[in-house]
Design an enzyme around this catalytic site. Structure first.
Site, mmCIF file in Angstrom:
data_model
loop_
_atom_site.group_PDB
_atom_site.id
_atom_site.type_symbol
_atom_site.label_atom_id
_atom_site.label_comp_id
_atom_site.label_asym_id
_atom_site.label_seq_id
_atom_site.Cartn_x
_atom_site.Cartn_y
_atom_site.Cartn_z
ATOM 1 N N CYS A 186 -12.894 24.448 50.359
ATOM 2 C CA CYS A 186 -12.474 24.205 51.732
ATOM 3 C C CYS A 186 -13.307 25.017 52.709
ATOM 4 C CB CYS A 186 -11.005 24.564 51.894
ATOM 5 S SG CYS A 186 -9.903 23.782 50.700
ATOM 6 N N ARG A 195 -19.677 21.453 51.215
ATOM 7 C CA ARG A 195 -18.803 22.172 50.289
ATOM 8 C C ARG A 195 -17.849 21.237 49.557
ATOM 9 N NH1 ARG A 195 -18.394 27.817 52.053
ATOM 10 N NH2 ARG A 195 -16.283 27.956 51.273
ATOM 11 N N TRP A 198 -10.063 20.485 50.473
ATOM 12 C CA TRP A 198 -10.210 19.905 49.135
ATOM 13 C C TRP A 198 -8.864 20.058 48.455
ATOM 14 C CZ3 TRP A 198 -10.255 21.538 43.896
ATOM 15 C CH2 TRP A 198 -10.894 20.671 43.007
ATOM 16 N N LYS A 222 -25.230 16.782 35.417
ATOM 17 C CA LYS A 222 -25.699 16.171 36.657
ATOM 18 C C LYS A 222 -25.355 14.681 36.701
ATOM 19 C CE LYS A 222 -27.103 19.543 38.884
ATOM 20 N NZ LYS A 222 -25.946 20.204 38.274
ATOM 21 N N GLU A 261 -21.586 14.234 37.230
ATOM 22 C CA GLU A 261 -21.150 14.741 38.532
ATOM 23 C C GLU A 261 -21.334 13.716 39.643
ATOM 24 O OE1 GLU A 261 -21.678 19.473 39.272
ATOM 25 O OE2 GLU A 261 -23.528 18.392 38.830
ATOM 26 N N LYS A 275 -18.367 22.290 46.498
ATOM 27 C CA LYS A 275 -19.605 23.056 46.322
ATOM 28 C C LYS A 275 -19.338 24.466 45.836
ATOM 29 C CE LYS A 275 -24.003 23.884 46.556
ATOM 30 N NZ LYS A 275 -24.862 23.312 45.503
#
Length: 610
Positions: free
Chosen positions: A2, A27, A76, A487, A490, A605
Site C-alpha cells: 500500500c 507498488r 492492496w 517471472k 508473476e 511491489k
C-alpha cells in the site's frame, strides 16, 4: 504494498495527492482514494473520493474538490475484498479520516469493543478500527488535540502500521505515525508532506526526514514536530530529497518492466562505477571486522532469495566458506541451531521487506553480532539496523516483477564473495585484476544479450498458447531457472515450475508432453554433458525444448528443440547474463496475453506486512 501520501499546504493539494498516488502505482494496489479539507472554509465537510479502478479515475471524481489538507492511499487488500467500501481513507463520525499501511493483528477484539460503544462499521478492514479509536479518544478530550488523540491510541495497536490522520475541525494539522511500516516527511516551500515512499514527492519537496520506529509527526504547512508516543520531542536528521522523478517516466518503452530490463547494463555499470578492488571496505567494514566470522547465513524472500541461492554456489566454491540460505519468513518461525560467529546477510530491494527485516531482528536476538545488508535504498531500515551494507545502484524499480534489482543484487553478492575469498588468500593479485575486468565487461555483454529480443518475441507467441511450463537448470543456473519460472507466472499467470535438471527422473518427467514447453538454461560449463542427457529425456517423451545456450555448447535447433544462442560464455558471472532472456520471455509472453505487466493481479511491489 500500500501507498500513503499526505499534504498540509496553503494551496489546493488535490493534484499533488493524485500525482503522488500515480507515482506509487508501481507498488501494486486494487483500490485507491483520497480525502481533503479546505482550511479556508472550516464548516465544509471532509470530501472523499474512492475507486477500485486506477488512480486516473480519481481525477474525474475529485475535479471539483478543493483542499489545503489531505491524505491519499493506494490499497492492496488484506482484510476485506477489494471494493469501494474497503478502500481508504476511512472516516469516523464525519470528523476523523485515516489512511493506513500494515496490519493490525488485534483488530477483531478492538472491533468488538467499538461496536459495544455504538460505533458502526461500514467496511471489513482492520483500518477502520483505527479511525474509530482516534475519533473516540479525540471527542473525549476536554480540549481537542488530534496529536494527543493519535498518541493515546497507538499503544493499543498490535502489529505494523504507518498512518496518516486528519480531522475536519483541525483543517491545518496532518498527523503521521509509524511502527513497522516506513513513512517519511517531505519538506517543501510553505507546505509539508508525508509519504510511504519519497518517490511520491520527488521534485515537489526539497528535503526529507525518515521517521523512526514509534515516531509521531505533527505537520502544518509551515512547521513540523516529531514526538514519541509518550510526547517527548525527537530529533531526526534532515536529508536532501532524492531527485528520482525522472525514474517514473516511461519514455519510449511499452511498460516499466521492459524499460527496467533494458536499464540493466546502466544499473550494473553504476553499481560497479567506483569499484577498483575487492575488500571489506566496499561494505563499510575494516579488515579486522572480517576476521571474526566463519560461516554465512543469507536471509531473503522472493526474487532476492533466488539471488542468495546463486551466491551460495559462489561463496562455497570461490570463497570456500560454509553458506546457508533461508527464506526469511520460514527462518524466524523455526528453532535453529545458531552459530554466533556466522555473518548474517539480508538481501532486499527496498530494505523494508517485512519478513526479512523481522528475520534480521530475530537473528540478532539469537546473538548474531555480524550483520550486512544488500539493498537499493540507503535510508532503509535494513541499512540502519546492520553493521555493514552495500548499496546497489539499480535506481527506482517501478514494475512489480523485479529485474534490474535482481541483477544488481547478484553483482553485489559476487563482490561479497570475492572480497571474502581475498580475505582467505584464495585469489592472487593477478586473479583479482582478471575478475575486475570481467565485471566491468558485464554491461557490454548484457547489451549483446538484449539484442536477442526479436528471437525471444517469436518464442513468446508459442508460450502464450500454453497453460504450463517447466524450467530446468543445473548448478549455478538452477536458481536462475527458478527466477525464470517466477517471472513467467508473476506477469503472464501461466503456471510454471523450475527443477534441477537432474531431478527430472524423480517426478517432473511425468508432466512432460508436447503441450508442456521446457525452458532450459544451458551454459557451457562442467555440467553441460549431463544437461544434454536430461534434454534428451525430455525430447524422447515428446516434450518441446526451448534452450538458451552459450557459444560452444554444440546444441543446435532440430525437431523438438529450439535454440537461442547467447553471445558468449561468462564463467561464474554467467547467471547474470542468462537471467535476462528469461525476463524478456516472461515479459513478451505477458504482452501477447494482454495482462497488466507492471501491476500483476494480487501482487505488490514492496511487501511490508507479513
Amino acid at each position: 504494498m500500500c501507498g500513503i501520501v499526505g499534504a498540509a499546504s496553503h494551496k489546493n493539494i488535490v493534484d499533488v495527492l493524485i500525482e503522488g498516488l500515480r507515482r506509487l502505482e508501481y507498488r501494486g494496489y486494487d483500490s485507491c482514494g483520497f480525502a481533503v479539507i479546505d482550511s479556508s472554509n472550516p464548516e465544509h465537510p471532509i470530501e472523499r473520493a474512492r475507486t477500485t479502478a486506477r488512480v486516473a479515475e480519481l481525477v474525474d471524481q475529485g475535479k471539483d474538490f478543493r483542499g489545503t489538507l489531505g491524505i491519499a492511499h493506494t490499497r492492496w487488500a488484506t482484510h476485506g475484498k477489494p471494493d469501494t467500501q474497503n478502500a481508504h481513507p476511512h472516516i469516523s463520525g464525519s470528523l476523523v479520516a485515516v489512511v493506513h499501511n500494515g496490519i493490525i493483528e488485534n483488530y477483531e477484539s478492538l472491533r468488538t469493543e467499538l461496536k459495544a460503544d455504538g460505533y458502526i462499521f461500514s467496511s471489513e478492514t482492520d483500518t477502520e478500527v483505527i479511525a474509530h479509536l482516534i475519533h473516540k479518544s479525540y471527542i473525549s478530550l476536554d480540549k481537542r488535540d488530534l496529536g494527543l488523540a493519535v498518541r493515546s491510541v497507538l499503544p493499543r495497536l498490535h502489529g505494523a502500521y504507518a498512518i496518516g490522520v486528519i480531522a475536519q475541525d483541525c483543517p491545518d494539522i496532518l498527523i503521521g505515525a509509524r511502527a513497522g511500516s516506513p513513512l517519511v516527511i517531505a519538506l517543501g516551500e510553505d507546505e509539508n508532506f508525508i509519504a510511504s515512499d519519497a518517490l511520491a514527492l520527488a521534485g515537489r519537496a526539497h528535503s526529507m526526514i525518515y521517521l523512526e520506529e514509534g515516531d509521531v509527526a505533527i505537520l502544518k504547512n509551515d512547521q513540523i514536530e516529531i514526538v514519541s508516543q509518550t510526547g517527548e520531542v525527537q530529533k531526526r536528521a534532515v536529508k536532501p530529497m532524492p531527485l528520482q522523478a525522472e525514474a517514473v517516466e516511461l519514455g519510449p518503452y511499452r511498460h516499466y518492466m521492459q524499460k527496467e530490463i533494458f536499464e540493466q547494463p546502466r544499473a550494473i555499470g553504476d553499481t560497479l562505477a567506483s569499484i577498483t578492488h575487492f575488500g571489506p571496505d566496499l561494505f563499510g567494514a575494516n579488515p579486522n571486522d572480517w576476521l571474526a566470522f566463519d560461516q554465512i547465513l543469507i536471509l531473503a524472500c522472493g526474487t532476492s532469495y533466488y539471488s542468495a541461492c546463486v551466491a551460495k554456489y559462489w561463496l562455497e566454491d570461490i570463497a570456500g566458506i560454509s553458506t546457508q540460505v533461508e527464506i526469511a519468513s520460514e527462518y524466524r518461525y523455526r528453532k535453529t541451531v545458531s552459530n554466533p560467529r556466522a555473518l548474517i546477510v539480508v538481501v532486499s530491494q527496498s530494505g523494508e521487506t517485512a519478513d526479512t527485516l523481522a528475520a534480521l531482528r530475530h537473528a540478532k536476538s539469537l546473538g548474531h553480532e555480524f550483520t550486512l545488508a544488500i539493498c537499493n535504498v540507503a535510508s532503509s531500515a535494513m541499512v540502519r539496523e546492520t553493521n555493514w551494507h552495500f548499496l546497489t545502484k539499480a535506481g527506482a524499480e517501478i514494475g512489480v516483477a523485479s529485474t534490474k534489482a535482481f541483477t544488481t543484487q547478484l553483482v553485489a553478492l559476487y563482490l561479497l564473495t570475492v572480497s571474502i575469498a581475498k580475505r582467505a588468500g584464495r585469489i592472487s593479485e593477478d586473479k583479482e585484476r582478471v575478475m575486475l575486468r570481467e565485471l566491468r565487461h558485464l554491461p557490454k555483454a548484457l547489451h549483446a544479450v538484449l539484442a536477442l529480443e526479436p528471437q525471444i518475441i517469436a518464442w513468446s507467441e508459442a508460450f502464450a498458447k500454453c497453460e504450463n511450463a517447466l524450467f530446468l537448470g543445473r548448478g549455478l543456473h538452477y536458481p536462475i531457472a527458478l527466477e525464470g519460472a517466477l517471472k513467467l507466472k508473476e506477469i503472464s499467470y501461466i503456471h510454471a515450475e523450475a527443477y534441477p535438471a537432474g531431478e527430472l527422473k524423480h517426478g517432473p518427467l511425468a508432466l512432460v508432453t508436447e503441450k508442456m514447453p521446457v525452458v532450459t538454461v544451458a551454459p557451457n560449463d562442467v555440467l553441460l554433458e549431463k544437461l544434454k542427457s536430461n534434454m534428451q529425456e525430455v525430447k524422447a517423451r515428446g516434450g518441446r525444448l526451448y534452450v538458451f545456450a552459450d557459444q560452444g555448447t554444440e546444441i543446435i535447433s532440430s525437431d523438438g528443440i529450439q535454440v537461442i544462442r547467447l553471445p558468449e560464455h561468462y564463467g561464474n558471472l554467467s547467471p547474470i547474463l542468462h537471467v535476462v532472456p528469461l525476463q524478456l520471455l516472461a515479459y513478451h509472453t505477458a504482452c501477447a496475453l494482454g495482462t497488466d505487466v507492471d501491476k500483476p493481479r494480487n501482487l505488490a511491489k514492496s511487501v511490508t506486512v507479513e
